[in-house]
Scaffold this active site. Structure first.
Site, PDB file in Angstrom:
ATOM      1  N   SER A   8       6.533  -0.036  -7.379  1.00  0.00           N
ATOM      2  CA  SER A   8       5.668  -0.590  -6.262  1.00  0.00           C
ATOM      3  C   SER A   8       5.142  -1.884  -6.516  1.00  0.00           C
ATOM      4  CB  SER A   8       4.385   0.222  -6.332  1.00  0.00           C
ATOM      5  OG  SER A   8       3.344  -0.213  -5.404  1.00  0.00           O
ATOM      6  N   HIS A  33       9.275   0.049  -3.457  1.00  0.00           N
ATOM      7  CA  HIS A  33       8.186   0.806  -2.693  1.00  0.00           C
ATOM      8  C   HIS A  33       7.491  -0.424  -2.235  1.00  0.00           C
ATOM      9  CE1 HIS A  33       5.651   4.201  -1.667  1.00  0.00           C
ATOM     10  NE2 HIS A  33       4.531   3.498  -2.336  1.00  0.00           N
ATOM     11  N   ASP A  35       3.617  -0.964  -0.449  1.00  0.00           N
ATOM     12  CA  ASP A  35       2.501  -0.527   0.006  1.00  0.00           C
ATOM     13  C   ASP A  35       1.763  -1.502   0.939  1.00  0.00           C
ATOM     14  OD1 ASP A  35       2.011   1.863  -1.473  1.00  0.00           O
ATOM     15  OD2 ASP A  35       1.953   0.846  -3.156  1.00  0.00           O
ATOM     16  N   MET A  37      -1.305  -1.829   3.546  1.00  0.00           N
ATOM     17  CA  MET A  37      -2.807  -1.383   3.618  1.00  0.00           C
ATOM     18  C   MET A  37      -3.660  -2.327   4.712  1.00  0.00           C
ATOM     19  SD  MET A  37      -3.716  -1.110  -0.395  1.00  0.00           S
ATOM     20  CE  MET A  37      -2.547  -0.244  -1.489  1.00  0.00           C
ATOM     21  N   HIS A  66       5.445   2.269   2.680  1.00  0.00           N
ATOM     22  CA  HIS A  66       4.427   3.144   2.817  1.00  0.00           C
ATOM     23  C   HIS A  66       3.257   2.700   3.561  1.00  0.00           C
ATOM     24  CE1 HIS A  66       1.256   5.547   0.072  1.00  0.00           C
ATOM     25  NE2 HIS A  66       1.045   5.992   1.529  1.00  0.00           N
ATOM     26  N   MET A  68      -0.124   2.729   4.698  1.00  0.00           N
ATOM     27  CA  MET A  68      -1.567   3.214   4.490  1.00  0.00           C
ATOM     28  C   MET A  68      -2.506   2.607   5.368  1.00  0.00           C
ATOM     29  SD  MET A  68      -1.965   3.434   0.212  1.00  0.00           S
ATOM     30  CE  MET A  68      -0.776   2.339  -0.319  1.00  0.00           C
ATOM     31  N   MET A 137       0.053  11.633  -2.706  1.00  0.00           N
ATOM     32  CA  MET A 137      -0.735  10.539  -3.634  1.00  0.00           C
ATOM     33  C   MET A 137      -1.107  11.403  -4.829  1.00  0.00           C
ATOM     34  SD  MET A 137      -0.507   7.622  -2.191  1.00  0.00           S
ATOM     35  CE  MET A 137      -1.640   7.089  -3.187  1.00  0.00           C
ATOM     36  N   GLY A 142      -5.289   3.051  -2.677  1.00  0.00           N
ATOM     37  CA  GLY A 142      -6.036   1.858  -2.161  1.00  0.00           C
ATOM     38  C   GLY A 142      -5.776   0.700  -3.353  1.00  0.00           C
ATOM     39  N   GLY A 144      -4.206   0.023  -7.284  1.00  0.00           N
ATOM     40  CA  GLY A 144      -3.134   0.052  -8.456  1.00  0.00           C
ATOM     41  C   GLY A 144      -3.969   0.592  -9.828  1.00  0.00           C
ATOM     42  N   GLY A 145      -3.234   1.295 -10.824  1.00  0.00           N
ATOM     43  CA  GLY A 145      -3.780   1.295 -12.048  1.00  0.00           C
ATOM     44  C   GLY A 145      -4.702   2.519 -12.260  1.00  0.00           C
ATOM     45  N   ASP A 175       3.019   9.121  -5.908  1.00  0.00           N
ATOM     46  CA  ASP A 175       2.724   7.591  -6.124  1.00  0.00           C
ATOM     47  C   ASP A 175       1.258   7.652  -6.735  1.00  0.00           C
ATOM     48  OD1 ASP A 175       1.934   5.217  -5.852  1.00  0.00           O
ATOM     49  OD2 ASP A 175       2.035   5.006  -3.375  1.00  0.00           O
ATOM     50  N   GLY A 176       1.133   7.289  -7.831  1.00  0.00           N
ATOM     51  CA  GLY A 176      -0.177   6.980  -8.719  1.00  0.00           C
ATOM     52  C   GLY A 176      -0.265   7.598  -9.800  1.00  0.00           C
ATOM     53  N   GLY A 177      -0.724   6.690 -10.847  1.00  0.00           N
ATOM     54  CA  GLY A 177      -0.811   7.055 -12.443  1.00  0.00           C
ATOM     55  C   GLY A 177       0.631   7.328 -12.868  1.00  0.00           C
ATOM     56  N   GLY A 197       3.878   1.411 -10.306  1.00  0.00           N
ATOM     57  CA  GLY A 197       3.458   0.144 -10.048  1.00  0.00           C
ATOM     58  C   GLY A 197       3.084  -0.800 -11.478  1.00  0.00           C
ATOM     59  N   SER A 198       1.988  -0.430 -12.085  1.00  0.00           N
ATOM     60  CA  SER A 198       1.568  -1.107 -13.171  1.00  0.00           C
ATOM     61  C   SER A 198       2.460  -0.757 -14.418  1.00  0.00           C
ATOM     62  CB  SER A 198       0.210  -0.779 -13.478  1.00  0.00           C
ATOM     63  OG  SER A 198      -0.872  -0.891 -12.669  1.00  0.00           O
TER      64      SER A 198
END
Length: 220
Positions: A8, A33, A35, A37, A66, A68, A137, A142, A144-145, A175-177, A197-198
């Protein structure tokens, strides 16, 4: 089932975004990916179709957009023209979800639908057979991290079981974590496209992509 890492760019260095995309692409990431927003559906604002168009020459990989945003139908055509391969919209952001999915199909693009952590799978029941990918999700969207929400494995497994019962081999993206320490466990729940991402862009992004690929390639 093909397992895929999708870096991401939300966590990339925006001052050299094209080079960041090229680096992870050359390291073997099949998807990029992106994002998008709008500051309404989620608080931050990221970038629009002009940026997607600008970085498209840096990679021949799948551009996984994606959205959002609220009422994404008004933006679909612009991102399709900018080089998106997959367009994913949020069920929560669409007044007429079926119509938007048809719009994406009509532009010759693969389509996905996303839901937030607390949104029930029942929100997707009548469109599961219309999409190429379902994005769950695994953090609240909204930023990252964030840390992976603990109840998400149960939701991923429930979705894969429902798709199997319908005879559908639809991709499940999460997506996420996502990080190197939980990637295999999350995939074992039924997800096959992992957004990170991170965990990719913090440090050596090429080495991180290769590490994710090593984990996922062992799964099949």
């Amino acid at each position: 089932m093909k397992y895929v890492i999708a870096p991401s760019v939300l966590s990339a260095d925006f001052a050299k975004l094209g080079e960041e995309v090229r680096t992870v692409s050359e390291a073997g990431a099949p998807y990029i990916h992106l994002d998008i927003m709008d500051g309404v559906f989620v608080p931050p604002i990221t970038f629009g179709s002009d940026v997607v168009k600008a970085i498209r020459p840096y990679s021949d990989k799948v551009f996984d957009v994606h959205l959002m945003v609220e009422e994404p139908g008004r933006l679909i055509e612009g991102f399709a023209e900018a080089g998106a391969d997959i367009l994913t919209v949020h069920a929560e952001g669409c007044r007429h979800l079926d119509r938007v999915l048809q719009q994406i199909r009509g532009l010759g693009k693969r389509c996905g639908v996303a839901i937030n952590p607390a949104t029930p799978l029942s929100a997707l029941e009548w469109v599961m057979d219309q999409v190429d990918m379902i994005l769950l999700m695994t953090v609240n969207p909204g930023y990252g991290g964030q840390k992976f929400i603990p109840y998400m494995p149960q939701k991923i497994r429930a979705l894969r079981e429902r798709l199997n019962s319908l005879g559908l081999e639809t991709d499940i993206q999460v997506d996420g974590g996502i990080h190197l320490g939980n990637a295999a466990d999350v995939a074992a729940c039924g997800a096959n496209i992992l957004v990170a991402g991170s965990a990719v862009f913090r440090g050596d992004s090429a080495a991180n992509v290769r590490a994710f690929r090593g984990i996922l390639e062992k799964l099949g």
